[in-house]
Design an enzyme around this catalytic site. Structure first.
Site, mmCIF file in Angstrom:
data_model
loop_
_atom_site.group_PDB
_atom_site.id
_atom_site.type_symbol
_atom_site.label_atom_id
_atom_site.label_comp_id
_atom_site.label_asym_id
_atom_site.label_seq_id
_atom_site.Cartn_x
_atom_site.Cartn_y
_atom_site.Cartn_z
ATOM 1 N N SER A 8 0.730 -1.419 0.130
ATOM 2 C CA SER A 8 0.112 0.065 -0.089
ATOM 3 C C SER A 8 0.743 1.329 -0.055
ATOM 4 O O SER A 8 1.716 1.491 0.944
ATOM 5 C CB SER A 8 -0.960 0.097 1.088
ATOM 6 O OG SER A 8 -1.453 1.191 1.222
ATOM 7 N N HIS A 33 -0.908 -1.172 -4.461
ATOM 8 C CA HIS A 33 -2.361 -0.776 -3.930
ATOM 9 C C HIS A 33 -2.650 0.928 -3.608
ATOM 10 O O HIS A 33 -1.673 1.363 -2.747
ATOM 11 C CB HIS A 33 -2.463 -1.598 -2.532
ATOM 12 C CG HIS A 33 -3.964 -1.356 -1.718
ATOM 13 N ND1 HIS A 33 -5.106 -2.106 -2.128
ATOM 14 C CD2 HIS A 33 -4.297 -0.638 -0.658
ATOM 15 C CE1 HIS A 33 -6.014 -1.999 -1.249
ATOM 16 N NE2 HIS A 33 -5.398 -0.934 -0.516
ATOM 17 N N ASP A 35 -4.668 3.806 -2.050
ATOM 18 C CA ASP A 35 -5.927 4.298 -1.165
ATOM 19 C C ASP A 35 -6.267 5.852 -1.392
ATOM 20 O O ASP A 35 -5.511 6.542 -1.092
ATOM 21 C CB ASP A 35 -5.497 4.234 0.201
ATOM 22 C CG ASP A 35 -5.045 2.665 0.644
ATOM 23 O OD1 ASP A 35 -6.179 1.905 0.304
ATOM 24 O OD2 ASP A 35 -4.072 2.177 0.973
ATOM 25 N N MET A 37 -8.800 8.352 -0.077
ATOM 26 C CA MET A 37 -9.746 8.899 1.047
ATOM 27 C C MET A 37 -10.298 10.298 1.062
ATOM 28 O O MET A 37 -9.677 11.032 0.336
ATOM 29 C CB MET A 37 -9.254 8.733 2.512
ATOM 30 C CG MET A 37 -8.339 7.232 2.541
ATOM 31 S SD MET A 37 -7.271 7.416 4.100
ATOM 32 C CE MET A 37 -6.667 5.879 4.324
ATOM 33 N N HIS A 66 -8.211 1.515 -4.063
ATOM 34 C CA HIS A 66 -9.366 1.299 -3.176
ATOM 35 C C HIS A 66 -9.635 2.496 -2.770
ATOM 36 O O HIS A 66 -9.028 3.310 -2.400
ATOM 37 C CB HIS A 66 -8.473 0.616 -1.912
ATOM 38 C CG HIS A 66 -9.204 0.534 -0.698
ATOM 39 N ND1 HIS A 66 -8.559 0.471 0.615
ATOM 40 C CD2 HIS A 66 -10.560 0.387 -0.391
ATOM 41 C CE1 HIS A 66 -9.781 0.185 1.513
ATOM 42 N NE2 HIS A 66 -10.935 0.245 0.760
ATOM 43 N N MET A 68 -12.094 4.914 -1.014
ATOM 44 C CA MET A 68 -12.681 4.927 0.633
ATOM 45 C C MET A 68 -13.635 6.248 0.525
ATOM 46 O O MET A 68 -13.137 7.441 1.262
ATOM 47 C CB MET A 68 -11.703 4.938 1.831
ATOM 48 C CG MET A 68 -11.206 3.525 2.108
ATOM 49 S SD MET A 68 -9.838 3.428 2.630
ATOM 50 C CE MET A 68 -8.535 3.525 1.225
ATOM 51 N N MET A 137 -11.774 -5.603 4.642
ATOM 52 C CA MET A 137 -10.961 -4.579 5.587
ATOM 53 C C MET A 137 -10.724 -5.386 7.174
ATOM 54 O O MET A 137 -11.615 -5.895 7.631
ATOM 55 C CB MET A 137 -11.576 -3.413 5.931
ATOM 56 C CG MET A 137 -12.056 -2.575 4.807
ATOM 57 S SD MET A 137 -10.215 -2.114 4.003
ATOM 58 C CE MET A 137 -9.259 -1.514 5.208
ATOM 59 N N ASP A 175 -7.091 -6.338 3.745
ATOM 60 C CA ASP A 175 -6.341 -5.137 4.069
ATOM 61 C C ASP A 175 -6.571 -4.584 5.398
ATOM 62 O O ASP A 175 -7.442 -4.408 5.898
ATOM 63 C CB ASP A 175 -7.067 -4.050 3.087
ATOM 64 C CG ASP A 175 -6.295 -2.626 2.904
ATOM 65 O OD1 ASP A 175 -5.276 -2.475 3.589
ATOM 66 O OD2 ASP A 175 -7.010 -1.760 2.076
HETATM 67 C C1 DX5 Z 1 -6.305 1.565 5.439
HETATM 68 C C2 DX5 Z 1 -6.133 1.241 4.151
HETATM 69 C C3 DX5 Z 1 -4.664 0.280 3.889
HETATM 70 C C4 DX5 Z 1 -3.656 0.490 4.605
HETATM 71 C C5 DX5 Z 1 -3.048 -0.421 5.274
HETATM 72 O O1 DX5 Z 1 -7.424 2.250 5.305
HETATM 73 O O2 DX5 Z 1 -6.912 0.893 3.164
HETATM 74 O O3 DX5 Z 1 -4.660 -0.055 2.621
HETATM 75 O O4 DX5 Z 1 -2.669 1.360 3.816
HETATM 76 O O5 DX5 Z 1 -1.910 -0.113 5.999
HETATM 77 P P1 DX5 Z 1 -1.241 -1.204 7.180
HETATM 78 O O6 DX5 Z 1 -0.885 -2.416 6.187
HETATM 79 O O7 DX5 Z 1 -0.201 -0.275 7.714
HETATM 80 O O8 DX5 Z 1 -2.347 -1.493 8.098
HETATM 81 ZN ZN ZN Z 2 -6.432 -0.105 1.193
#
Ligand code: DX5
Ligand code: ZN
Length: 217
Positions: A8, A33, A35, A37, A66, A68, A137, A175
């Protein structure tokens, strides 16, 4: 089939993203990956499409995006234009999930449906046959470096059973809080893709950590 590793980029060095992308390209990792947000669906804001587009210019491996965010349907074309291979939307953010999944496919991407820790896998009974991947998750989304929620292991096993019973090839991705210890338990339970942020980027040797995660039997 050997499980995949998707580091990620949320935990990467944003001051030198190129170096971390090249590290992943030259490692045994399978996907990137990314993310996204929005500060509404989750209590944090990360990065958006212009950054992903830049990443896709040099990344030699598929981008697993991903989202969010609320109303992910609004951004299907942007996600495609940014270079995504897989578009993951949250079950909790989609009122008309079947429509969203169809639109993702029509745009030429693989479709992933993501479940928050409290959302049961049984809710996927009537959509499972239409999705390429389920992203479970194992932390409450929004931040890297959180502690793995153990109950995820039960969810992985239950979901695997649902998939095998239907003769589907749906991937299970997990994840949040994935490290060598939780990663091993997840692979044993039936996970196909492990996302790892902190475990990879906080390690003094990220390439070696990716190798170790990939070697979990
Ligand atoms: C959290 C993200 C993850 C995050 C995971 O909301 O969706 O992808 O980067 O990070 P680690 O592996 O540090 O838990
Ligand atoms: Zn993620």
């Amino acid at each position: 089939m050997a499980h995949k590793i998707a580091p990620s980029l949320l935990s990467a060095n944003f001051l030198n993203l190129q170096a971390d992308i090249e590290m992943i390209d030259n490692s045994e990792a399978d996907w990137f990956h990314c993310d996204v947000m929005d500060g509404t669906f989750v209590p944090n804001i990360s990065f958006g499409f212009p950054i992903i587009k830049q990443i896709s210019k040099i990344a030699k491996k598929p981008l697993d995006v991903h989202l969010m965010i609320v109303n992910p349907d609004k951004y299907i074309n942007e996600v495609k234009d940014a270079g995504a291979y897989m578009m993951n939307v949250h079950y909790e953010a989609c009122t008309h999930l079947h429509r969203t999944v169809s639109a993702i496919h029509d745009a030429g991407m693989k479709a992933g449906v993501t479940l928050n820790p409290h959302t049961p896998v049984s809710l996927l009974e009537d959509i499972l046959q239409d999705v390429d991947m389920v992203l479970l998750m194992s932390v409450n989304p929004g931040f890297g470096g959180q502690r793995f929620i153990e109950h995820t292991l039960t969810k992985v096993a239950r979901l695997k059973e649902m998939i095998l019973k239907r003769n589907l090839h749906t991937l299970i991705e997990v994840d949040g809080g994935v490290n060598l210890e939780t990663g091993k338990l997840l692979v044993d339970a039936g996970a196909d893709v492990l996302v790892a942020g902190n475990a990879v980027f906080a390690d003094p040797d990220p390439t070696e950590m990716i190798h170790k995660l990939k070697s979990l039997a």
